[in-house]
Design a protein around this motif. Structure first.
Motif, mmCIF file in Angstrom:
data_model
loop_
_atom_site.group_PDB
_atom_site.id
_atom_site.type_symbol
_atom_site.label_atom_id
_atom_site.label_comp_id
_atom_site.label_asym_id
_atom_site.label_seq_id
_atom_site.Cartn_x
_atom_site.Cartn_y
_atom_site.Cartn_z
ATOM 1 N N UNK A 296 21.519 13.863 -15.485
ATOM 2 C CA UNK A 296 22.907 14.225 -15.168
ATOM 3 C C UNK A 296 23.350 13.568 -13.863
ATOM 4 N N UNK A 297 22.476 13.621 -12.872
ATOM 5 C CA UNK A 297 22.806 13.041 -11.564
ATOM 6 C C UNK A 297 23.012 11.544 -11.667
ATOM 7 N N UNK A 298 22.093 10.867 -12.360
ATOM 8 C CA UNK A 298 22.154 9.409 -12.466
ATOM 9 C C UNK A 298 23.410 8.947 -13.181
ATOM 10 N N UNK B 58 32.880 -0.704 -7.088
ATOM 11 C CA UNK B 58 32.745 -2.151 -6.937
ATOM 12 C C UNK B 58 33.756 -2.904 -7.796
ATOM 13 N N UNK B 59 34.044 -2.403 -8.979
ATOM 14 C CA UNK B 59 35.035 -3.071 -9.826
ATOM 15 C C UNK B 59 36.422 -2.999 -9.188
ATOM 16 N N UNK B 60 36.768 -1.852 -8.606
ATOM 17 C CA UNK B 60 38.068 -1.744 -7.931
ATOM 18 C C UNK B 60 38.149 -2.700 -6.744
ATOM 19 N N UNK C 123 30.076 6.106 -10.696
ATOM 20 C CA UNK C 123 30.866 6.039 -9.457
ATOM 21 C C UNK C 123 30.640 4.713 -8.740
ATOM 22 N N UNK C 124 29.382 4.285 -8.631
ATOM 23 C CA UNK C 124 29.044 3.038 -7.946
ATOM 24 C C UNK C 124 29.694 1.845 -8.636
ATOM 25 N N UNK D 73 20.457 0.659 -5.608
ATOM 26 C CA UNK D 73 20.703 0.526 -7.053
ATOM 27 C C UNK D 73 19.943 1.565 -7.870
ATOM 28 N N UNK D 74 19.149 2.394 -7.225
ATOM 29 C CA UNK D 74 18.427 3.425 -7.969
ATOM 30 C C UNK D 74 19.431 4.443 -8.512
ATOM 31 N N UNK D 75 19.248 4.905 -9.733
ATOM 32 C CA UNK D 75 20.232 5.835 -10.318
ATOM 33 C C UNK D 75 20.424 7.130 -9.536
#
Length: 543
Positions: free
Chosen positions: A345-347, A358-360, A353-354, A244-246
């Motif tokens: 920017x990375x986070x 999970x929603x899909x 994306x994460x 769960x880390x960004x």
């Protein structure tokens, strides 16, 4: 005192409280002694691979070497897959096998044979006891060996006549434990920090030595000091990074092409206790050309083994990462601002994306038709009781489960399918349940994988391990069928009544038919506190 009795004293002194095994006539002296004591207790498996797998799980869960007793040539042969898994996973196991009586080995008796030769390919060391005086010193040496890195299984062949007391002297005393010195931090921290600090697009490949040694916090500190993207190693076996880390990205798929694709946008890579072992050959090498690599491992033999390394760090994982984070933290205001912008920017991209994945996956649970793997995995992940330990052995659904799970602590997840010896999961879940009696354990197994180690279900019921097994059933070997033309022979299973099979072995068996039934079924099985199995039919491979 007979040798089998003093052998048990040595096991107790080494911290062994359980013997995992499948018995035979050549182990009768040891079995007689075990029958008269509950310390250590005997964990019975129906087959030696299941015994080794349960011991593997127990060693992982307790952090101590586990002990296995198998039977002569057939037992060692059956155990070899589990021993190979343990060696590749660096799981500390001490394994003994009863050899036939020395006095007629020259006649090539039934069950007799070259046990050392059989075990050597899958063990760190393999030796045969030749005299009464060998037994205790060599057993001590085996335990000392598996406490050093790289760890794995150590094997001893013990002739039945010696274990039964032939030639034994009461004057032989229990030898002292062999000390194993602690390994400190690497000595090349400053050189590594200089290379990493120069990166414009840094990345970290977080490996199983991070998870196995509980060094997630130290790895996170390094990532934050760099603003680096963190990739758990392909087919990881432990929680190697906080999911769960960004800054944590999905683990790359395990082909050279996919690993290279994930790493292509980076210029400097820290390989932290990770192994890169693609499953199949591709023309693309996993490490992109021009990548500057810094590698840390507590096994010096891993450093530079498969790809060029600019700075090699040999040392304990946690202390080395802590020292590296400290060396990277100081810097100018300009550098700190650069790191913060890079991390931001990375986070932003990774968290989006994460969340979307999970929603899909959740949205797919209410649709008609077969349940897709990602949706089934997300439903299981969402239903887990707090503190659950997940054992995963599902080669084609496992990547979905890893993306669905919240994985934050090193001991929350275990896998061994990256080693290729399928059938590990059912037994390993038993060992982890025995190691963590206050935590719920869930075994997430593919139907093909589970059938290789199905005997582990019986052991779960026998010892009353409250494991909830989830068998995702696509009716075949999908990892094989996806790579073949339709109709290819040997890839379809089908016809296995998993719920009925579980009940025949003493577990509660349940089969769900719709996606919305998965979560309640898993939650109910965990609440029951009994060994249970939930069958989840999912969309399969080619017909």
């Amino acid at each position: 005192m007979n040798p089998a009795a003093i052998m048990l004293d040595l096991l107790r002194d080494e911290g062994v409280d359980r013997v995992f095994g499948n018995p035979g006539t050549t182990e009768l002296p040891l079995l007689r002694e075990l029958a008269g004591t509950s310390d250590p207790s005997y964990v019975l498996a129906l087959q030696e691979f299941s015994a080794v797998s349960a011991a593997d799980g127990y060693a992982r869960g307790t952090g101590r070497p586990a002990f296995v007793s198998v039977h002569a040539v057939p037992g060692v042969s059956n155990a070899l897959i589990g021993l190979n898994n343990a060696r590749r996973s660096r799981t500390p196991l001490v394994v003994t096998a009863g050899q036939q009586d020395q006095r007629f080995l020259r006649d090539e008796p039934m069950l007799g044979g070259d046990l050392v030769g059989l075990a050597s390919s899958a063990c760190l060391s393999a030796e045969e006891i030749h005299t009464p005086g060998d037994l205790l010193p060599l057993l001590r040496r085996a335990f000392a060996r598996v406490r050093r890195q790289p760890s794995g299984p150590a094997f001893l062949s013990i002739p039945m006549n010696l274990l039964g007391g032939d030639g034994w002297s009461d004057e032989l005393a229990l030898p002292a434990r062999i000390p194993v010195p602690d390994v400190g931090a690497a000595t090349t921290i400053d050189e590594a920090a200089a290379v990493l600090a120069s990166a414009e697009r840094p990345a970290i490949l977080a490996g199983d030595r991070v998870g196995a040694t509980g060094a997630i916090a130290e790895l996170t500190a390094v990532a934050e000091a760099l603003g680096a993207t963190v990739y758990p190693q392909p087919q990881y076996e432990y929680v190697d990074a906080d999911s769960e880390h960004p800054l944590t990205a999905p683990s790359p798929f395990f082909t050279g092409t996919e690993i290279a694709k994930a790493l292509a946008g980076h210029d400097v890579l820290l390989v932290a206790g990770a192994a890169i072992r693609p499953q199949t050959w591709t023309a693309d090498r996993p490490m992109p050309d021009g990548m500057r690599v810094v590698q840390l491992d507590d096994d010096p033999g891993e450093l530079g083994r498969s790809y060029p390394v600019e700075v090699a760090m040999a040392g304990a994982i946690g202390p080395s990462l802590a020292a590296l984070a400290s060396a990277l933290t100081p810097g100018s205001q300009s550098r700190r601002e650069t790191v913060e912008r890079r991390a931001g920017r990375t986070a932003e991209a990774l968290v989006a994306e994460r969340t979307a994945w999970r929603e899909r996956a959740r949205a797919g649970l209410s649709g008609a038709g077969p349940i897709e793997s990602a949706s089934a995995a997300q439903a299981v992940a969402d239903a887990l009781a707090p503190g659950s330990v997940v054992v995963e052995e599902a080669p084609t659904s496992g990547p979905d489960l890893r993306r669905a799970l919240v994985q934050r602590a090193a001991g929350d997840y275990h896998n061994s399918s990256g080693n290729g010896g399928l059938g590990w999961g059912a037994g390993a879940a038993v060992g982890l349940a025995l190691a963590h009696p206050s935590r719920p354990v869930v075994g997430f197994l593919g139907d093909g994988s589970a059938m290789f180690g199905v005997q582990g279900l019986w052991t779960a019921a026998r010892v009353g391990a409250p494991v909830t097994y989830v068998v995702v059933d696509n009716g075949g070997y999908r990892a094989v069928s996806d790579a073949l033309p339709p109709g290819f022979a040997g890839t379809r299973l089908g016809g296995v009544d998993w719920a009925g099979l579980a009940e025949s072995m003493g577990l509660r068996g349940t089969r769900v038919e719709r996606g919305e039934e998965i979560g309640p079924a898993v939650a109910a099985a965990q609440r029951s506190g009994e060994p249970s199995l939930v069958v989840v039919p999912i969309a399969g491979g080619q017909a």
